[in-house]
Design an enzyme around this catalytic site. Structure first.
Site: not given
Length: 388
Positions: A257-258
Site C-alpha cells: 500500500a502507498d
C-alpha cells in the site's frame, strides 16, 4: 536479510539501485543532493513507499552532512531544512510514508535544545539530530517488515490451518520486497515468511503494467530467493482464479500500500482494485500489507486521496535489453521501442483505490486488523496515540 539491497548507506554517502535497469543490470546511482533524490523518486529509479521515504530522508541527511546548509541562526537553519523537505515531498505526494517522514524530521529539528549554544553549536546539534532521525527510519523499516511477515503468515495459518498437505498458493502485485524497502519487504515479506515456515506452495506475480514492476522486479526477487513462482499478465488473474484455485489451493492475494486511510480504503499500484474485485468474486482472501506509517488517519475515505497521473510514454513505449538472434540477452545494450501509435490518447493513473469492502485484512508491524461489525477497519486499538 536478502542480499538484494535497494539502498546502500553510510553516513555522508548514499547509493540507490537504479531499478529501471533491472533485471539485467545492477547499477547504483550516488545520491548526494535533494535534487538527485527528487529525480530518482520521480523517475521511479527507486519506488515503494518505504524506500521512497528512506531515500528522501537519507539524501537530505547526506546533503546536510556535506555542508549544503549555509544558514547560521537556528531559525534560518530550520527554515532551510523545511524547504528541502517540502521540495522532496513533492516527488511522490501519494506515498504517505514520505509525508510521515517529512513531518517527523520537521518535528525532530524543532525539538533540539539550543538554549545557551552559539549559532554554530546550535546548527551542529540540529543537523546531528536530523541525521540520526533519518538513520533511525532506515533501521526501523527492516524490523517492521520482519514483523509484518510474521503477522501475515500467522493470520493465513489461522484462516486455513495449513499443513504439509495443504500448503497455499498466493498472488502478489507490483513490487513490495527488498527492492521497495530496506529489506525483506511487506507483501513479499509475508510470502518470504510463508516460504520460510513451510506454508507456501507457489506464488504468482502479476506483470503490473504499465511500468512492469512485477515482471522486472518481483519476478527477479522471487527467482533470486528460490521461491517457486510464476509470472502472469494482469489480465490473466480472473482465468487463473477460476481454473486453478482448487487445484493449486489459491488462498490469498497479498498487496502492499502507498496509503491506507482511516476507514481502510487503500491506494496502491494501478491494477490492485481489479484484483480485489476478482478475489472477492472467487472467494479468495485479499490482504494489504503496510507499516503503520502508511496509515493516514487524517483522511477519512479513499475519495480524498490524490492520484498521480503518469506520463503517456509509459503506455506507448517500452525499454529493455536487446535479445540476440540466438535468444541470448545482450545486457550491454538497452533500447526503447514504440508499442502503440504515438498519436493515441492516454489515461495513465499511477495508482487506484481499493474500497475497504474488498479487503479482508490489513497487516501491520503491530498486528493484523480485520473489519469491525460496521464493516470498516478501526485502527484505534493498534495505534491509540494517533487518535488522541
Amino acid at each position: 536479510m536478502s542480499a538484494l539491497e535497494a539502498i546502500k548507506y553510510s553516513r555522508g554517502k548514499l547509493e540507490v539501485l537504479d531499478q529501471l535497469r533491472l533485471p539485467h543490470e545492477h547499477h547504483y546511482d550516488e545520491v548526494s543532493t535533494s535534487e538527485e533524490a527528487f529525480d530518482c523518486i520521480k523517475a521511479m529509479r527507486v519506488r515503494g513507499a518505504p524506500a521512497i521515504a528512506i531515500v528522501a530522508a537519507l539524501a537530505a541527511s547526506v546533503e546536510l552532512h556535506n555542508g549544503s546548509c549555509t544558514a547560521t541562526g537556528t531559525e534560518d537553519v530550520i527554515k532551510y531544512i523545511d524547504s528541502r523537505l517540502d521540495y522532496l515531498y513533492e516527488s511522490r505526494p501519494t506515498a504517505v510514508d514520505l509525508g510521515n517522514a517529512v513531518r517527523l524530521l520537521k518535528k525532530t529539528v524543532r525539538g533540539v535544545k539550543t538554549e545557551g549554544l552559539t549559532d554554530a553549536e546550535a546548527k551542529e546539534a540540529i543537523i546531528k539530530a536530523f541525521i540520526e532521525a533519518s538513520e533511525e527510519i532506515l533501521a526501523k523499516d527492516l524490523k517492521t517488515n520482519k514483523s509484518i511477515g510474521a503477522f501475515g503468515a500467522k493470520w493465513l495459518q489461522e484462516q486455513y490451518k495449513i499443513t504439509d498437505d495443504s500448503k497455499i498458493t498466493v498472488m502478489t502485485h507490483c513490487n513490495t520486497g527488498s527492492l521497495a524497502t530496506s529489506g525483506h519487504g511487506t507483501a513479499l515479506g509475508i510470502i518470504r515468511t510463508l516460504r520460510d515456515e513451510g506454508l507456501l506452495r507457489h506464488a504468482y506475480c502479476t506483470e503490473t503494467r504499465p511500468y512492469n514492476q512485477g515482471s522486472r522486479l518481483t519476478a527477479f526477487e522471487l527467482v533470486h530467493e528460490g521461491i517457486p513462482a510464476t509470472l502472469v499478465t494482469d489480465s490473466m488473474a480472473a482465468a487463473l482464479f477460476r481454473l486453478r484455485k482448487a487445484e493449486e489451493n489459491i488462498a490469498a492475494v497479498i498487496v502492499g500500500a502507498d496509503r491506507v486511510v482511516r476507514n481502510g480504503d487503500t491506494a496502491n499500484k494501478i491494477g490492485t482494485y481489479q484484483l480485489a474485485v476478482l478475489a472477492k468474486h472467487h472467494g479468495i482472501k485479499f490482504m494489504v500489507a503496510a507499516p503503520t506509517t502508511s496509515i493516514d488517519v487524517d483522511t477519512e475515505t479513499g475519495d480524498d486521496i490524490e492520484i498521480e497521473q503518469r506520463k503517456r510514454e509509459e503506455l506507448t513505449q517500452i525499454s529493455g535489453a536487446v535479445v540476440n538472434a540466438d535468444g541470448s540477452i545482450d545486457t550491454s545494450k538497452s533500447v526503447r521501442v514504440a508499442i502503440a501509435d504515438q498519436r493515441i490518447g492516454v489515461w495513465n493513473p499511477g495508482f487506484d483505490v481499493t474500497p475497504h469492502e474488498y479487503i479482508d485484512a490489513i497487516v501491520t508491524e503491530k498486528g493484523t486488523v480485520v473489519k469491525g461489525e460496521d464493516g470498516k477497519f478501526h485502527f484505534e486499538d493498534l495505534m491509540p496515540e494517533r487518535f488522541q
